[in-house]
Design an enzyme around this catalytic site. Structure first.
Site, PDB file in Angstrom:
ATOM      1  N   ASP A  86       0.850  -1.193   0.000  1.00  9.88           N
ATOM      2  CA  ASP A  86       0.000   0.000   0.000  1.00  9.88           C
ATOM      3  C   ASP A  86       0.887   1.245   0.000  1.00  9.88           C
ATOM      4  O   ASP A  86       1.669   1.465   0.919  1.00  9.88           O
ATOM      5  CB  ASP A  86      -0.932  -0.002   1.212  1.00  9.88           C
ATOM      6  CG  ASP A  86      -2.103   0.953   1.032  1.00  9.88           C
ATOM      7  OD1 ASP A  86      -1.871   2.109   0.613  1.00  9.88           O
ATOM      8  OD2 ASP A  86      -3.249   0.551   1.295  1.00  9.88           O
ATOM      9  N   SER A 142      -7.024   4.447  -1.765  1.00 15.78           N
ATOM     10  CA  SER A 142      -6.859   2.990  -1.781  1.00 15.78           C
ATOM     11  C   SER A 142      -8.143   2.227  -2.074  1.00 15.78           C
ATOM     12  O   SER A 142      -8.086   1.071  -2.502  1.00 15.78           O
ATOM     13  CB  SER A 142      -6.307   2.506  -0.440  1.00 15.78           C
ATOM     14  OG  SER A 142      -4.984   2.957  -0.264  1.00 15.78           O
ATOM     15  N   HIS A 175      -9.960  -2.639   6.428  1.00 14.66           N
ATOM     16  CA  HIS A 175      -9.433  -1.435   5.781  1.00 14.66           C
ATOM     17  C   HIS A 175      -9.586  -1.564   4.266  1.00 14.66           C
ATOM     18  O   HIS A 175      -9.804  -2.654   3.754  1.00 14.66           O
ATOM     19  CB  HIS A 175      -7.958  -1.248   6.183  1.00 14.66           C
ATOM     20  CG  HIS A 175      -7.495   0.168   6.128  1.00 14.66           C
ATOM     21  ND1 HIS A 175      -6.449   0.571   5.317  1.00 14.66           N
ATOM     22  CD2 HIS A 175      -7.914   1.273   6.784  1.00 14.66           C
ATOM     23  CE1 HIS A 175      -6.256   1.877   5.482  1.00 14.66           C
ATOM     24  NE2 HIS A 175      -7.125   2.326   6.370  1.00 14.66           N
ATOM     25  N   THR A 207      -7.980  -1.808   1.338  1.00  9.75           N
ATOM     26  CA  THR A 207      -7.418  -2.795   0.410  1.00  9.75           C
ATOM     27  C   THR A 207      -7.922  -4.217   0.691  1.00  9.75           C
ATOM     28  O   THR A 207      -8.453  -4.866  -0.213  1.00  9.75           O
ATOM     29  CB  THR A 207      -5.879  -2.727   0.425  1.00  9.75           C
ATOM     30  OG1 THR A 207      -5.483  -1.384   0.171  1.00  9.75           O
ATOM     31  CG2 THR A 207      -5.274  -3.649  -0.616  1.00  9.75           C
ATOM     32  N   PHE A 222      -4.915  -9.665  15.285  1.00 13.15           N
ATOM     33  CA  PHE A 222      -3.793  -9.518  16.219  1.00 13.15           C
ATOM     34  C   PHE A 222      -3.701  -8.166  16.900  1.00 13.15           C
ATOM     35  O   PHE A 222      -2.847  -7.976  17.755  1.00 13.15           O
ATOM     36  CB  PHE A 222      -2.486  -9.816  15.483  1.00 13.15           C
ATOM     37  CG  PHE A 222      -2.434 -11.207  14.919  1.00 13.15           C
ATOM     38  CD1 PHE A 222      -2.283 -12.300  15.766  1.00 13.15           C
ATOM     39  CD2 PHE A 222      -2.560 -11.440  13.555  1.00 13.15           C
ATOM     40  CE1 PHE A 222      -2.242 -13.595  15.269  1.00 13.15           C
ATOM     41  CE2 PHE A 222      -2.520 -12.734  13.044  1.00 13.15           C
ATOM     42  CZ  PHE A 222      -2.365 -13.804  13.896  1.00 13.15           C
ATOM     43  N   GLU A 226      -1.309  -7.877   1.882  1.00 13.27           N
ATOM     44  CA  GLU A 226      -1.067  -6.434   1.823  1.00 13.27           C
ATOM     45  C   GLU A 226      -0.045  -5.985   2.865  1.00 13.27           C
ATOM     46  O   GLU A 226      -0.180  -6.285   4.052  1.00 13.27           O
ATOM     47  CB  GLU A 226      -2.366  -5.651   2.074  1.00 13.27           C
ATOM     48  CG  GLU A 226      -2.151  -4.144   1.897  1.00 13.27           C
ATOM     49  CD  GLU A 226      -3.200  -3.263   2.569  1.00 13.27           C
ATOM     50  OE1 GLU A 226      -3.342  -2.116   2.119  1.00 13.27           O
ATOM     51  OE2 GLU A 226      -3.842  -3.696   3.542  1.00 13.27           O
ATOM     52  N   ASP A 263       2.135   2.631   3.540  1.00 13.25           N
ATOM     53  CA  ASP A 263       1.309   3.831   3.343  1.00 13.25           C
ATOM     54  C   ASP A 263       1.251   4.683   4.611  1.00 13.25           C
ATOM     55  O   ASP A 263       1.377   5.906   4.555  1.00 13.25           O
ATOM     56  CB  ASP A 263      -0.099   3.364   2.943  1.00 13.25           C
ATOM     57  CG  ASP A 263      -1.078   4.491   2.730  1.00 13.25           C
ATOM     58  OD1 ASP A 263      -0.894   5.266   1.785  1.00 13.25           O
ATOM     59  OD2 ASP A 263      -2.041   4.582   3.515  1.00 13.25           O
ATOM     60  N   HIS A 269       2.386   8.544   5.290  1.00 14.41           N
ATOM     61  CA  HIS A 269       1.415   9.565   5.722  1.00 14.41           C
ATOM     62  C   HIS A 269       1.927  10.315   6.952  1.00 14.41           C
ATOM     63  O   HIS A 269       1.685  11.502   7.111  1.00 14.41           O
ATOM     64  CB  HIS A 269       0.063   8.925   6.034  1.00 14.41           C
ATOM     65  CG  HIS A 269      -0.794   8.673   4.822  1.00 14.41           C
ATOM     66  ND1 HIS A 269      -1.070   9.658   3.899  1.00 14.41           N
ATOM     67  CD2 HIS A 269      -1.449   7.565   4.401  1.00 14.41           C
ATOM     68  CE1 HIS A 269      -1.854   9.154   2.950  1.00 14.41           C
ATOM     69  NE2 HIS A 269      -2.093   7.884   3.228  1.00 14.41           N
ATOM     70  N   HIS A 308      -0.877  11.031  -0.895  1.00 12.56           N
ATOM     71  CA  HIS A 308      -0.536  10.102  -1.977  1.00 12.56           C
ATOM     72  C   HIS A 308       0.079  10.870  -3.143  1.00 12.56           C
ATOM     73  O   HIS A 308      -0.092  12.089  -3.246  1.00 12.56           O
ATOM     74  CB  HIS A 308      -1.790   9.387  -2.473  1.00 12.56           C
ATOM     75  CG  HIS A 308      -2.404   8.499  -1.428  1.00 12.56           C
ATOM     76  ND1 HIS A 308      -3.573   7.823  -1.622  1.00 12.56           N
ATOM     77  CD2 HIS A 308      -1.990   8.170  -0.184  1.00 12.56           C
ATOM     78  CE1 HIS A 308      -3.864   7.112  -0.540  1.00 12.56           C
ATOM     79  NE2 HIS A 308      -2.916   7.321   0.355  1.00 12.56           N
TER      80      HIS A 308
HETATM   81 ZN   LIG Z   1      -2.933   6.244   2.109  1.00 14.08          ZN
END
Ligand SMILES: [Zn+2]
Length: 538
Positions: free
Chosen positions: A87, A137, A198, A200, A309, A353, A358, A362, A500
């Protein structure tokens, strides 16, 4: 210029000279000596030093490997499909992660290859959403999973659906590659370091007009993403689910093993519901939530696995040791997932993923983004080792890029997280970092947007950055260790989080159908590669 063009040029100069010196030029031309007929052309001999150059030999060997590459052009030849999504793993992230991984092994770094960079085929992917030049995403994952590009923010509904419109979303659902694989009796799995609800991972199974509906909806009678995962009606349901996001499966009245409260306001405990659904006397379903449960898992005796987890996302790989209950790495989850899925003779589809590359970006932490990218490459290596290129298609790509750049003219082997140190031309590094026009040193890696510079020393959780003020612009880094885990790069434009990037991302592939991964394509193309290679639409 070769010797024949030299000859031709010489001839025209002779003609020109003849024309100037004599009116009856045509006579002179007639007596000009004819050029020799070209002899049988001899290959130009290369200097010995060129032939012996290691760069020359490496290139020669690579072409030989490419020439020897066999291509399986048969649709359906990919019994198994493994899709890795980094990601936010744009091209600059791959380059920097490669250098970091090499330097971690004592090399200069630039020459190093991440696992997936050794794959025989690669191409470029255009990532824009139907309504955004730079994508999010949800829209990008929908394109990969369904073959249909759509808006930012929506999952597995087409571009006609306004974000957040429940009724409209029910009219325009899209079927995913995971559902198709389930429909053919294959096993399926999703593994992510982000919440399994999430954008993805959700795009493998959920259909919602708003990616934020992870545990509740805000319009109509739609079903939230976590509830859709438990109720999925495709084949016999997803066989392997591992990642974060436990809070979205638990009621707000309950507290989980790590002391976090559930998020659900409908009182449902979806972990219990999932166990009830799949422990039906025929299949054996197992729920785990920490490293101990993960290590103790009986692969042979487990038909369905749900591993949640962390209450929210799993930890960054560099910070994983700080998890309260202990949690597996992405590569460990990939290995376990493949052991479970490969029990099915009909094959499997697995999506893995690296969700936090990502998040590192960020938060403006190249350190966390890159160490998570290196871990994704480790997970790909596990898959390459555990499967055969004869029957397993592996695709590695990113959903979108980020605005991290690799700048300046650092000398070869300069620490990728360090300050730019140039060399003196003979290759000898300068004693001190290069200074910008403002008289200050600067780092190789930097961000266009974001919260900007911070130095949290050994803190390996990039999200620490959100607890402090935005601080963009230039800083004096003279006495700052920019390679420390807690260092956050400078940013130019202040934004609540780094953004992004809109340029193309890479895609790498190995196995049946991998040779269709070539050229520059729309992101939705990747679905069609998987569907054809896996025979999923037959
Ligand atoms: Zn992002």
């Amino acid at each position: 210029m070769n010797k024949y063009s030299k000859l031709a040029l010489g001839l025209s100069i002779a003609l020109l000279a003849a024309g100037c010196s004599d009116d009856s030029g045509s006579d002179n031309v007639a007596v000009l000596p004819q050029p020799e007929q070209p002899q049988e052309q001899q290959p130009l001999a290369l200097p010995q030093s060129q032939l012996e150059s290691s760069w020359f030999k490496v290139g020669q060997q690579a072409v030989a490997r490419a020439q020897a590459q066999t291509i399986n052009n048969t649709p359906g030849a990919a019994k198994n499909i493994i899709l890795f999504i980094g990601d936010g793993m744009g091209i600059s992230t791959v380059t920097a992660a490669r250098i970091l991984a090499g330097q971690q092994q004592g090399l200069d770094g630039e020459e190093y290859q991440l696992s997936f960079e050794k794959m025989p085929f690669a191409g470029l992917v255009k990532t824009y959403n139907t309504n955004q030049q730079t994508p999010d995403s949800a829209g990008t994952a929908t394109a990969i999973m369904t073959g249909v590009k759509t808006k930012a923010g929506v999952i597995n509904v087409d571009e006609t659906v306004p974000r957040g419109d429940c009724a409209a979303s029910k009219q325009r659902p899209l079927t995913t590659v995971l559902e198709l694989a389930e429909g053919q009796g294959k096993s399926t799995g999703i593994i992510s370091t982000a919440r399994v609800t999430h954008a993805t991972p959700a795009a493998t199974y959920a259909k919602v007009p708003d990616r934020d509906w992870e545990y509740k909806v805000t319009d109509g009678d739609c079903t939230d993403i976590a509830a859709q995962l438990v109720a999925l009606n495709a084949g016999d349901g997803i066989d392997v689910i591992m990642g974060g996001g436990r809070r979205n499966f638990l009621p707000s009245s309950e507290t989980d093993a790590e002391g976090a409260a559930g998020k659900r306001e409908d009182g449902r405990n979806l972990v219990d519901e999932w166990l009830d659904r799949y422990n039906d006397g025929v299949t054996n379903a197992v729920y785990i939530e920490d490293q101990t449960g993960f290590n103790a898992l009986d692969v042979a005796g487990t038909d369905k696995l749900l591993g949640l987890f962390n209450p929210s996302h799993m930890h960054y790989e560099a910070d994983r040791g700080n998890d309260t209950a202990g949690e597996p790495s992405l590569s460990e989850m990939t290995a376990k997932g493949l052991e479970l899925l490969s029990k099915n003779d009909k094959g499997y589809f697995l999506m893995v993923e690296g969700g936090r590359i990502d998040h590192g970006h960020h938060a403006g932490s190249a350190y966390n983004a890159l160490t998570d990218a290196v871990e994704l490459a480790e997970a790909v290596q596990v898959a390459m080792d555990k499967t055969s290129a004869e029957d397993t298609l592996i695709i590695v790509t990113a959903d979108h890029s980020h605005v991290m750049t690799i700048a300046g003219y650092p000398t070869r082997g300069n620490p990728i997280l360090g300050k730019v140190i140039t060399n003196d031309g003979s290759g000898q590094p300068e004693e001190t970092p290069a200074l910008a026009a403002d008289g200050l040193p600067y780092t190789t890696l930097g961000y266009t947007t974001g919260r900007g510079h911070a130095d949290y020393g050994e803190t390996a959780d990039a999200d620490e950055r959100y607890g402090h003020e935005i601080d963009t612009g230039r800083k004096d880094l003279t006495n700052v260790d920019t390679t420390a885990p807690g260092y956050h790069q400078e940013a130019l434009i202040p934004t609540s989080a780094e953004t992004h990037g809109g340029e193309d991302v890479g895609v790498w592939a190995r196995g049946p159908g991998a040779h269709w991964v070539t050229g520059t394509n729309e992101q939705s193309y990747l679905f069609h590669v998987m569907a054809r290679a896996g025979g999923l639409l037959d």
